[in-house]
Design a protein around this motif. Structure first.
Motif, short mmCIF file in Angstrom:
data_model
loop_
_atom_site.label_atom_id
_atom_site.label_comp_id
_atom_site.label_asym_id
_atom_site.label_seq_id
_atom_site.Cartn_x
_atom_site.Cartn_y
_atom_site.Cartn_z
N ASP A 264 -0.29 15.28 9.70
CA ASP A 264 -1.10 16.12 9.21
C ASP A 264 -2.16 16.54 10.15
OD1 ASP A 264 -2.75 14.29 9.01
OD2 ASP A 264 -2.81 14.14 6.84
N ARG A 265 -3.30 17.52 9.80
CA ARG A 265 -4.15 17.90 10.69
C ARG A 265 -4.97 16.61 11.44
NH1 ARG A 265 -7.48 22.91 9.13
NH2 ARG A 265 -5.56 23.73 9.28
N SER A 266 -5.37 15.99 10.60
CA SER A 266 -6.22 14.72 10.73
C SER A 266 -5.63 13.81 11.62
CB SER A 266 -6.65 14.05 9.52
OG SER A 266 -7.51 12.71 9.78
N GLN A 267 -4.35 13.67 11.53
CA GLN A 267 -3.36 12.71 12.02
C GLN A 267 -3.24 13.25 13.51
OE1 GLN A 267 -0.38 12.21 9.31
NE2 GLN A 267 -1.49 10.74 8.12
N ARG A 268 -2.91 14.61 13.93
CA ARG A 268 -2.78 15.03 15.09
C ARG A 268 -4.04 14.84 15.68
NH1 ARG A 268 -0.09 18.93 11.73
NH2 ARG A 268 -1.88 20.41 11.94
N TYR B 116 -0.08 -6.51 9.96
CA TYR B 116 -1.58 -6.47 9.96
C TYR B 116 -1.87 -5.52 11.22
CZ TYR B 116 -6.10 -8.52 8.99
OH TYR B 116 -7.54 -8.67 8.68
N THR B 117 -3.23 -5.10 11.04
CA THR B 117 -3.82 -4.46 12.33
C THR B 117 -5.07 -4.89 12.37
OG1 THR B 117 -2.30 -2.85 12.28
CG2 THR B 117 -4.33 -2.28 13.53
N PHE B 118 -5.64 -5.48 13.82
CA PHE B 118 -7.10 -5.63 13.89
C PHE B 118 -7.53 -4.89 14.90
CE2 PHE B 118 -4.28 -9.09 15.48
CZ PHE B 118 -4.73 -9.41 16.92
N PHE B 119 -8.61 -4.31 15.23
CA PHE B 119 -8.93 -3.64 16.50
C PHE B 119 -10.63 -4.06 16.63
CE2 PHE B 119 -9.25 -1.35 12.47
CZ PHE B 119 -10.61 -0.74 12.29
N ASP B 120 -10.95 -3.39 17.69
CA ASP B 120 -12.42 -3.54 18.28
C ASP B 120 -13.32 -2.83 17.34
OD1 ASP B 120 -14.71 -3.56 19.44
OD2 ASP B 120 -13.94 -3.29 21.32
N GLY C 107 -2.59 3.19 14.96
CA GLY C 107 -1.84 2.18 15.08
C GLY C 107 -0.50 2.55 14.27
N ILE C 108 -0.59 3.13 13.03
CA ILE C 108 0.45 3.29 12.30
C ILE C 108 1.35 4.74 12.81
CG2 ILE C 108 1.09 4.44 10.02
CD1 ILE C 108 -1.26 2.85 8.76
N LEU C 109 0.66 5.45 13.28
CA LEU C 109 1.36 6.68 14.04
C LEU C 109 2.32 6.07 15.18
CD1 LEU C 109 -1.60 9.18 14.10
CD2 LEU C 109 0.43 9.34 12.60
N GLN C 110 1.82 5.05 15.90
CA GLN C 110 2.45 4.49 17.02
C GLN C 110 3.77 3.55 16.43
OE1 GLN C 110 2.25 5.16 20.24
NE2 GLN C 110 0.58 6.59 19.58
N GLN C 111 3.56 3.04 15.43
CA GLN C 111 4.74 2.18 14.82
C GLN C 111 5.76 3.30 14.14
OE1 GLN C 111 1.71 0.02 12.19
NE2 GLN C 111 2.74 -1.77 12.91
N ILE C 112 5.35 4.45 13.77
CA ILE C 112 6.14 5.56 13.29
C ILE C 112 7.11 5.90 14.53
CG2 ILE C 112 6.52 7.68 12.51
CD1 ILE C 112 4.10 7.11 10.63
N ALA C 113 6.38 6.23 15.57
CA ALA C 113 7.01 6.51 16.72
C ALA C 113 8.11 5.49 17.52
CB ALA C 113 5.90 7.02 17.96
N TRP C 114 7.61 4.29 17.36
CA TRP C 114 8.44 3.15 17.58
C TRP C 114 9.65 3.12 16.90
CZ3 TRP C 114 6.14 -2.49 17.06
CH2 TRP C 114 7.13 -3.35 17.61
N ALA C 115 9.59 3.32 15.51
CA ALA C 115 10.87 3.10 14.65
C ALA C 115 11.59 4.44 14.98
CB ALA C 115 10.39 3.25 13.13
N LEU D 218 15.54 3.14 13.76
CA LEU D 218 15.07 2.67 12.43
C LEU D 218 14.63 3.73 11.18
CD1 LEU D 218 13.42 -0.80 13.46
CD2 LEU D 218 16.02 -0.42 12.85
N THR D 219 15.01 3.50 10.13
CA THR D 219 14.75 4.44 9.38
C THR D 219 13.44 4.51 8.51
OG1 THR D 219 15.77 2.98 7.40
CG2 THR D 219 17.13 4.52 8.61
N HIS D 220 12.77 3.30 8.44
CA HIS D 220 11.56 3.26 7.65
C HIS D 220 10.54 2.33 8.38
CE1 HIS D 220 14.30 4.23 4.37
NE2 HIS D 220 13.17 4.94 3.86
N LEU D 221 9.36 2.70 7.87
CA LEU D 221 7.96 1.86 8.38
C LEU D 221 7.44 1.28 6.96
CD1 LEU D 221 5.97 0.52 10.16
CD2 LEU D 221 4.79 2.74 10.00
#
Length: 251
Positions: free
Chosen positions: A84-88, A178-182, A194-202, A207-210
């Motif tokens: 969505d717009r916020s994620q972009r 789990y995700t941890f960050f500064d 991080g989730i957006l990058q995991q989606i791109a990775w899948a 792979l079909t799902h995250l």
């Protein structure tokens, strides 16, 4: 009790005793846990994900609380996902960052970041006292096929580690463990990134799902998962498509 028949022997499922809920302090929780001594856990884990289970260390569990069904397993069908717009905006503001996928092996740099994150996010909650043993026990385990996705500043700017997304890799999809960050970089939206990058990775590896673990309606730290659309949820029998216009998932 036995969950189902296996060609070799039954898969055993245990119910824990009551313990304080990690999400609602005024509630008690219970979990269903696959037999932690079963040597087939690594092989059974993808199937357990499809039943709404999740991994924490070597434990594969699913909430099973008396009179409460607040924890809803959710996953993203990655080929249908559209930011969505916020994620972009999040992707654009973090376009300078570098991501790399590494074996799930603790480094001193990762552990230092993990401690800073816990002290900021979970102060006096018990997790902020985690040492290296707890790090390995919680995030790596002994049998999982996990990876650490590191998110860093560009090498030209020193390559400082900003976030780590702990991710399990299975034939059915990726599972965001789990995700941890500064904490000083909170404005970057590194959890979302991080989730957006995991989606791109899948998507890259076919792979079909995250799998995102559990969505909890009205919980400030868990409700963000509803912003990733389309989103599927498990009703205890099958996966269904969530209604993005709804404030809750129909169970």
């Amino acid at each position: 009790m036995a969950l189902h028949r296996d060609p070799d022997h039954e898969l055993r499922l245990f119910q824990t005793g009551e313990h304080p809920c990690g999400y609602w302090p005024d509630r008690q929780a219970r979990d269903l846990v696959l037999d932690p001594q079963d040597e087939r856990l690594a092989r059974l884990y993808p199937m357990a994900l499809s039943w709404g289970f999740r991994r924490s260390g070597d434990l594969v569990y699913r909430p099973h609380c008396q009179g409460c069904r607040a924890c809803v397993p959710v996953r993203i069908p990655v080929d249908r996902f559209a930011p969505d717009r916020s994620q972009r905006r999040c992707l654009a503001s973090n376009a300078d960052l570098e991501c790399r996928i590494l074996p799930a092996e603790r480094t001193d740099e990762q552990f230092a970041l993990y401690q800073r994150y816990l002290q900021h996010r979970h102060a006096k909650g018990g997790m902020d006292e985690h040492g290296t043993h707890e790090f390995d026990q919680f995030l790596i385990g002994s049998w999982s096929h996990g990876r650490f996705m590191e998110i860093r500043m560009p090498a030209a700017q020193g390559g400082r580690l900003l976030a780590v997304a702990v991710t399990d890799v299975t034939e059915l999809g990726l599972s965001a463990v789990y995700t941890f960050f500064d904490p000083d970089e909170e404005k970057r939206g590194l959890g979302t990134f991080g989730i957006l990058q995991q989606i791109a990775w899948a998507q890259r590896v076919g792979l079909t799902h995250l799998y995102l673990g559990y969505w909890i309606h009205g919980h400030r730290k868990m409700d963000y998962k509803r912003r990733f659309q389309p989103l599927e949820y498990y009703d205890g029998r099958r996966w269904l498509l969530a209604d993005p216009a709804s404030g809750s998932l129909a169970l």
